[in-house]
Design a protein around this motif. Structure first.
Motif, PDB file in Angstrom:
ATOM      1  N   ALA A  87       0.755  -1.292   0.130  1.00 49.06           N
ATOM      2  CA  ALA A  87       0.024  -0.087   0.142  1.00 49.06           C
ATOM      3  C   ALA A  87       0.897   1.115  -0.096  1.00 49.06           C
ATOM      4  O   ALA A  87       0.306   2.501  -0.155  1.00 49.06           O
ATOM      5  CB  ALA A  87      -0.884   0.019   1.277  1.00 49.06           C
ATOM      6  N   GLN A  88       2.071   1.214   0.345  1.00 48.71           N
ATOM      7  CA  GLN A  88       2.884   2.372   0.166  1.00 48.71           C
ATOM      8  C   GLN A  88       4.027   2.516  -0.906  1.00 48.71           C
ATOM      9  O   GLN A  88       4.688   3.560  -1.139  1.00 48.71           O
ATOM     10  CB  GLN A  88       3.782   2.401   1.487  1.00 48.71           C
ATOM     11  N   VAL A  89       4.274   1.244  -1.986  1.00 50.49           N
ATOM     12  CA  VAL A  89       5.084   1.293  -2.793  1.00 50.49           C
ATOM     13  C   VAL A  89       4.179   0.863  -4.247  1.00 50.49           C
ATOM     14  O   VAL A  89       3.789  -0.287  -4.397  1.00 50.49           O
ATOM     15  CB  VAL A  89       6.213   0.417  -2.669  1.00 50.49           C
ATOM     16  N   PRO A  90       3.965   1.799  -5.034  1.00 51.67           N
ATOM     17  CA  PRO A  90       3.308   1.635  -6.306  1.00 51.67           C
ATOM     18  C   PRO A  90       3.779   0.547  -7.205  1.00 51.67           C
ATOM     19  O   PRO A  90       4.898   0.500  -7.201  1.00 51.67           O
ATOM     20  CB  PRO A  90       3.271   3.019  -6.935  1.00 51.67           C
ATOM     21  N   GLY A  91       2.723  -0.564  -7.540  1.00 50.94           N
ATOM     22  CA  GLY A  91       3.077  -1.512  -8.733  1.00 50.94           C
ATOM     23  C   GLY A  91       3.804  -2.757  -7.841  1.00 50.94           C
ATOM     24  O   GLY A  91       4.395  -3.558  -8.491  1.00 50.94           O
ATOM     25  N   MET A  92       3.977  -2.846  -6.368  1.00 43.08           N
ATOM     26  CA  MET A  92       4.614  -3.843  -5.954  1.00 43.08           C
ATOM     27  C   MET A  92       3.532  -4.889  -5.403  1.00 43.08           C
ATOM     28  O   MET A  92       2.858  -4.693  -4.664  1.00 43.08           O
ATOM     29  CB  MET A  92       5.454  -3.327  -4.683  1.00 43.08           C
ATOM     30  N   LEU A  93       3.761  -5.999  -5.709  1.00 44.17           N
ATOM     31  CA  LEU A  93       2.590  -7.151  -5.575  1.00 44.17           C
ATOM     32  C   LEU A  93       3.441  -8.176  -5.177  1.00 44.17           C
ATOM     33  O   LEU A  93       4.628  -8.777  -5.791  1.00 44.17           O
ATOM     34  CB  LEU A  93       1.958  -7.307  -6.842  1.00 44.17           C
ATOM     35  N   ALA A  94       3.041  -8.964  -4.135  1.00 46.72           N
ATOM     36  CA  ALA A  94       3.691 -10.472  -3.702  1.00 46.72           C
ATOM     37  C   ALA A  94       2.690 -11.318  -3.606  1.00 46.72           C
ATOM     38  O   ALA A  94       1.423 -11.321  -3.491  1.00 46.72           O
ATOM     39  CB  ALA A  94       4.156 -10.410  -2.114  1.00 46.72           C
ATOM     40  N   THR A  95       3.051 -12.446  -4.199  1.00 47.92           N
ATOM     41  CA  THR A  95       2.429 -13.723  -4.190  1.00 47.92           C
ATOM     42  C   THR A  95       3.203 -14.884  -3.334  1.00 47.92           C
ATOM     43  O   THR A  95       4.477 -14.926  -3.242  1.00 47.92           O
ATOM     44  CB  THR A  95       2.106 -14.386  -5.352  1.00 47.92           C
ATOM     45  N   CYS A  96       2.613 -15.753  -2.693  1.00 43.67           N
ATOM     46  CA  CYS A  96       3.292 -16.984  -1.905  1.00 43.67           C
ATOM     47  C   CYS A  96       2.511 -18.112  -2.466  1.00 43.67           C
ATOM     48  O   CYS A  96       1.565 -18.310  -3.251  1.00 43.67           O
ATOM     49  CB  CYS A  96       2.965 -16.770  -0.570  1.00 43.67           C
ATOM     50  N   ALA A  97       3.419 -19.333  -2.386  1.00 40.75           N
ATOM     51  CA  ALA A  97       2.874 -20.776  -2.886  1.00 40.75           C
ATOM     52  C   ALA A  97       3.468 -21.751  -1.925  1.00 40.75           C
ATOM     53  O   ALA A  97       4.254 -21.480  -1.082  1.00 40.75           O
ATOM     54  CB  ALA A  97       3.483 -20.685  -4.232  1.00 40.75           C
ATOM     55  N   VAL A  98       2.968 -22.950  -2.262  1.00 43.47           N
ATOM     56  CA  VAL A  98       3.190 -24.045  -1.735  1.00 43.47           C
ATOM     57  C   VAL A  98       4.501 -24.527  -1.972  1.00 43.47           C
ATOM     58  O   VAL A  98       4.928 -25.342  -1.358  1.00 43.47           O
ATOM     59  CB  VAL A  98       2.265 -25.204  -1.526  1.00 43.47           C
ATOM     60  N   ASP A  99       5.265 -23.951  -2.930  1.00 43.76           N
ATOM     61  CA  ASP A  99       6.418 -24.456  -3.060  1.00 43.76           C
ATOM     62  C   ASP A  99       7.671 -23.840  -2.447  1.00 43.76           C
ATOM     63  O   ASP A  99       8.742 -23.611  -2.463  1.00 43.76           O
ATOM     64  CB  ASP A  99       7.109 -23.929  -4.613  1.00 43.76           C
ATOM     65  N   LYS A 100       7.149 -23.142  -1.174  1.00 46.85           N
ATOM     66  CA  LYS A 100       7.736 -22.417  -0.249  1.00 46.85           C
ATOM     67  C   LYS A 100       8.561 -21.043  -0.541  1.00 46.85           C
ATOM     68  O   LYS A 100       9.054 -20.621   0.506  1.00 46.85           O
ATOM     69  CB  LYS A 100       9.012 -23.310   0.241  1.00 46.85           C
ATOM     70  N   THR A 101       8.070 -20.422  -1.453  1.00 47.27           N
ATOM     71  CA  THR A 101       8.673 -19.179  -1.813  1.00 47.27           C
ATOM     72  C   THR A 101       7.716 -17.966  -2.007  1.00 47.27           C
ATOM     73  O   THR A 101       6.250 -18.349  -2.206  1.00 47.27           O
ATOM     74  CB  THR A 101       9.124 -19.400  -3.336  1.00 47.27           C
ATOM     75  N   VAL A 102       8.134 -16.659  -1.781  1.00 42.47           N
ATOM     76  CA  VAL A 102       7.409 -15.621  -2.133  1.00 42.47           C
ATOM     77  C   VAL A 102       8.002 -14.996  -3.411  1.00 42.47           C
ATOM     78  O   VAL A 102       9.195 -15.099  -3.617  1.00 42.47           O
ATOM     79  CB  VAL A 102       7.605 -14.818  -0.935  1.00 42.47           C
ATOM     80  N   THR A 103       7.040 -14.621  -4.214  1.00 43.59           N
ATOM     81  CA  THR A 103       7.503 -13.765  -5.431  1.00 43.59           C
ATOM     82  C   THR A 103       7.207 -12.422  -5.439  1.00 43.59           C
ATOM     83  O   THR A 103       5.782 -11.963  -5.303  1.00 43.59           O
ATOM     84  CB  THR A 103       7.029 -14.856  -6.575  1.00 43.59           C
ATOM     85  N   LEU A 104       8.132 -11.484  -5.847  1.00 42.02           N
ATOM     86  CA  LEU A 104       7.507 -10.149  -6.087  1.00 42.02           C
ATOM     87  C   LEU A 104       7.210  -9.894  -7.548  1.00 42.02           C
ATOM     88  O   LEU A 104       8.260 -10.064  -8.163  1.00 42.02           O
ATOM     89  CB  LEU A 104       8.480  -9.167  -5.445  1.00 42.02           C
ATOM     90  N   TRP A 105       6.324  -9.032  -7.678  1.00 42.41           N
ATOM     91  CA  TRP A 105       5.891  -8.795  -9.059  1.00 42.41           C
ATOM     92  C   TRP A 105       5.775  -7.244  -9.174  1.00 42.41           C
ATOM     93  O   TRP A 105       5.515  -6.496  -8.320  1.00 42.41           O
ATOM     94  CB  TRP A 105       4.628  -9.292  -9.617  1.00 42.41           C
TER      95      TRP A 105
END
Length: 203
Positions: A87-105
């Motif tokens: 909510a403070q950095v425009p365009g920054m999205l995070a997802t997580c998954a059962v492969d144990k990782t977080v991905t920034l988009w």
């Protein structure tokens, strides 16, 4: 007053709570809905994560099964379990998954183009089921995993993150309220639903 829901019958629905009826607008998605989130810098955009790993985004002013702004497979195996916008950095999205990782988009992209994957990180707490940016700090992200522990990522000293997103902090609105400051509360949601003055533009 605009409520969005996602469900295991493979639908996403929008309901305007002001109307007092049950006339929800619905779209079909490719798999069970795991999570959804509004983009704080584009309050008419909603992003959905599906069990089959697909991410989709709609402008809710044009909300139909075949009208998504973008759609792509973010994780081919195991799907996407949760997503969160910063909510403070425009365009920054995070997802997580059962492969144990977080991905920034990076969702700053050409119109109707999917976001670009920037950074992928193993959080060290097993399969991940939830992820969230801290509302009080732009560079803290937390997630919960199958290892019965929470993991916090301090991105303030992460060179890759800062090189990609550091110059955006303070360069735009810092919250949904700031994004919508030039509109009244009613105008924001009328605009999102595509009613009222069609000449209203995003701030």
């Amino acid at each position: 007053t605009l409520l969005a829901t996602g469900s295991f019958d493979r639908t996403v629905a929008l309901l305007d709570a002001r109307t007092g009826d049950n006339n929800a607008r619905k779209v079909k998605i490719s798999a069970d809905c795991e999570a959804l989130a509004w983009d704080p810098f584009n309050p008419e955009h909603i992003t959905v994560a599906c069990e089959d790993g697909t991410l989709l985004c709609w402008d809710v002013r044009n909300f139909s099964t075949n009208s998504s702004l973008w759609s792509f497979v973010a994780k081919e195996y195991g799907g996407v379990s949760d997503l969160s916008y910063n909510a403070q950095v425009p365009g920054m999205l995070a997802t997580c998954a059962v492969d144990k990782t977080v991905t920034l988009w990076d969702t700053h992209h050409q119109k109707n183009s999917p976001p670009k994957s920037c950074i992928n990180k193993d959080m060290g707490v097993g399969k991940l089921y939830t992820v969230s940016f801290f509302p009080s700090s732009p560079w803290l992200l937390a997630c919960g995993g199958g290892g019965k522990e929470a993991s916090v990522w301090d991105m303030s000293a992460d060179r890759a993150v800062q090189n990609k997103f550091g110059n955006r902090l303070g360069g735009g609105a810092s919250s949904f309220e700031d994004t919508a400051i030039e509109k009244t509360e009613g105008e924001v949601f009328d605009h999102a639903l595509g009613v009222g003055n069609s000449s209203t533009t995003k701030s």
